[in-house]
Design a protein around this motif. Structure first.
Motif, PDB file in Angstrom:
ATOM      1  N   PHE A  10      21.260  48.778  59.139  1.00 47.59           N
ATOM      2  CA  PHE A  10      21.268  48.016  60.415  1.00 47.59           C
ATOM      3  C   PHE A  10      22.501  46.983  60.108  1.00 47.59           C
ATOM      4  CE2 PHE A  10      20.128  43.942  62.833  1.00 47.59           C
ATOM      5  CZ  PHE A  10      20.289  44.476  64.260  1.00 47.59           C
ATOM      6  N   SER A  15      19.796  39.277  66.097  1.00 47.20           N
ATOM      7  CA  SER A  15      18.379  39.739  66.312  1.00 47.20           C
ATOM      8  C   SER A  15      18.300  39.969  67.782  1.00 47.20           C
ATOM      9  CB  SER A  15      17.360  39.040  65.521  1.00 47.20           C
ATOM     10  OG  SER A  15      17.285  37.452  66.067  1.00 47.20           O
ATOM     11  N   ALA A  20      20.087  45.360  67.904  1.00 44.39           N
ATOM     12  CA  ALA A  20      18.760  45.085  67.550  1.00 44.39           C
ATOM     13  C   ALA A  20      17.578  45.731  68.191  1.00 44.39           C
ATOM     14  CB  ALA A  20      18.866  43.553  67.198  1.00 44.39           C
ATOM     15  N   LYS A  23      17.374  49.423  67.130  1.00 39.91           N
ATOM     16  CA  LYS A  23      16.747  49.519  65.686  1.00 39.91           C
ATOM     17  C   LYS A  23      15.530  49.167  65.808  1.00 39.91           C
ATOM     18  CE  LYS A  23      16.520  45.772  63.482  1.00 39.91           C
ATOM     19  NZ  LYS A  23      15.552  44.655  63.248  1.00 39.91           N
ATOM     20  N   ASN A  24      14.717  48.188  66.663  1.00 40.78           N
ATOM     21  CA  ASN A  24      13.365  47.876  66.925  1.00 40.78           C
ATOM     22  C   ASN A  24      12.868  49.257  67.609  1.00 40.78           C
ATOM     23  OD1 ASN A  24      13.790  45.605  65.686  1.00 40.78           O
ATOM     24  ND2 ASN A  24      14.078  44.350  67.683  1.00 40.78           N
ATOM     25  N   VAL A  39      14.222  48.917  56.682  1.00 41.04           N
ATOM     26  CA  VAL A  39      15.472  48.374  57.331  1.00 41.04           C
ATOM     27  C   VAL A  39      16.353  47.952  56.275  1.00 41.04           C
ATOM     28  CG1 VAL A  39      16.487  47.276  59.136  1.00 41.04           C
ATOM     29  CG2 VAL A  39      14.355  48.495  59.605  1.00 41.04           C
ATOM     30  N   SER A  40      17.677  47.998  55.975  1.00 38.31           N
ATOM     31  CA  SER A  40      18.527  47.205  55.176  1.00 38.31           C
ATOM     32  C   SER A  40      19.336  46.274  56.393  1.00 38.31           C
ATOM     33  CB  SER A  40      19.545  48.243  54.487  1.00 38.31           C
ATOM     34  OG  SER A  40      18.892  48.556  53.412  1.00 38.31           O
ATOM     35  N   ASP A  41      19.110  45.241  56.825  1.00 37.45           N
ATOM     36  CA  ASP A  41      19.912  44.294  57.398  1.00 37.45           C
ATOM     37  C   ASP A  41      20.717  43.761  56.889  1.00 37.45           C
ATOM     38  OD1 ASP A  41      20.334  42.193  59.473  1.00 37.45           O
ATOM     39  OD2 ASP A  41      18.262  41.894  60.032  1.00 37.45           O
ATOM     40  N   TYR A  43      23.847  41.990  57.361  1.00 41.59           N
ATOM     41  CA  TYR A  43      23.964  40.718  57.736  1.00 41.59           C
ATOM     42  C   TYR A  43      23.152  39.703  57.196  1.00 41.59           C
ATOM     43  CZ  TYR A  43      27.923  42.000  60.618  1.00 41.59           C
ATOM     44  OH  TYR A  43      29.090  42.691  61.020  1.00 41.59           O
ATOM     45  N   ALA A  44      21.929  40.045  57.237  1.00 38.96           N
ATOM     46  CA  ALA A  44      20.766  38.944  57.106  1.00 38.96           C
ATOM     47  C   ALA A  44      20.716  39.035  55.371  1.00 38.96           C
ATOM     48  CB  ALA A  44      19.447  39.623  57.666  1.00 38.96           C
TER      49      ALA A  44
END
Length: 271
Positions: A10, A15, A20, A23-24, A39-41, A43-44
């Motif tokens: 992602f 979010s 997003a 993705k959700n 999930v590989s977020d 930016y987070a």
């Protein structure tokens, strides 16, 4: 192949974004089907985009003439890649299906996602001279692009100002995903959600949810098998060229033999 382990890579800063929400929706629907979804977020995670010498632990073989491809191949063989790379490679190894969820930036992926491709898909792990395209490393895995555009669908047509979306997608779907052996599912494209009404955006998400219900059984896009090429020069074999010489369209967007590229070959399975 029914994907039971799904990795979503992602790439969006917010979010609260439409990206997003897409993705959700994927996490919710696929989890309800019994899939394990990770999930590989990016930016987070503050994922580092630049491919540098810092990606390698220990000594560099040729420090004065640093070659990222060769050095990371050696580091992968000796288990000396940086921790953030090895974590993502472990996720990818376990996944049956990978969904890349992002907003299209400058006719491509955001820089942080391009960095994921550059750094995670290292030589040896994701490809080699002996293992590529239809004979690649990840032939047992499926992958797809799911993304938003800032432009309307009509602008990405063969007569549109942005050009044919099939051409835009070729470097990503063939040059990255298929190159590594993935079975590439047709992309999920959300056309200009930022300029759409709330009702249209909701309809886009509902369409995505509906597709997700049968996503694991979808047929992948068609690419030319590696056996159709002479492995000494990687040119189409003469008999293959002759077979397609009188057809209206070329074989693929990238290998079209001077003919018009086939319509929808990067957007719909079975074309």
């Amino acid at each position: 192949m029914e994907a039971k382990k799904v990795l979503i890579v992602f790439a969006h800063q917010s979010s609260g974004s439409f990206t997003a929400s897409a993705k959700n929706a994927a996490v919710e629907v696929l989890t309800a089907q019994g899939c394990t979804v990770e999930v590989s977020d990016l930016y987070a995670m503050n994922f580092k985009a630049a491919a540098t010498v810092e990606d390698i632990k220990g000594d560099i073989k040729e420090a004065e003439n640093f070659n990222y491809l060769k050095e990371t191949r050696l580091a992968w063989e000796e288990k000396r890649l940086s921790d953030d790379i090895t974590k993502e490679q472990a996720k990818l190894t376990q996944a049956d299906l990978v969904i890349f969820q992002f907003p299209m930036y400058w006719f491509s992926v955001p820089g942080i996602l391009k960095g994921w491709f550059d750094r995670v898909l290292t030589s040896g792990f994701a490809f080699s001279q002996e293992k590529l395209y239809s004979q690649g490393v990840f032939t047992d895995k499926k992958a797809m692009l799911s993304f938003t555009t800032g432009s309307l669908e009509s602008m990405f047509s063969p007569t549109g100002v942005n050009g044919d979306m099939n051409v835009t997608l070729w470097p990503l779907q063939n040059g990255i995903l298929h190159y590594c052996g993935f079975q590439v599912l047709a992309p999920q494209i959300f056309w200009a959600p930022s300029s759409a009404s709330p009702e249209v955006r909701q309809s886009m998400l509902e369409g995505w949810r509906t597709r997700l219900q049968g996503l694991r059984e979808e047929k992948p896009l068609s690419f030319i098998p590696l056996d159709c090429f002479d492995k000494k020069c990687f040119q189409l074999k003469p008999d293959v060229q002759e077979k397609h010489a009188n057809k209206e369209f070329g074989m693929t967007v990238g290998t079209h033999m001077g003919k018009a590229p086939p319509p929808h070959s990067q957007m719909k399975a079975g074309c």
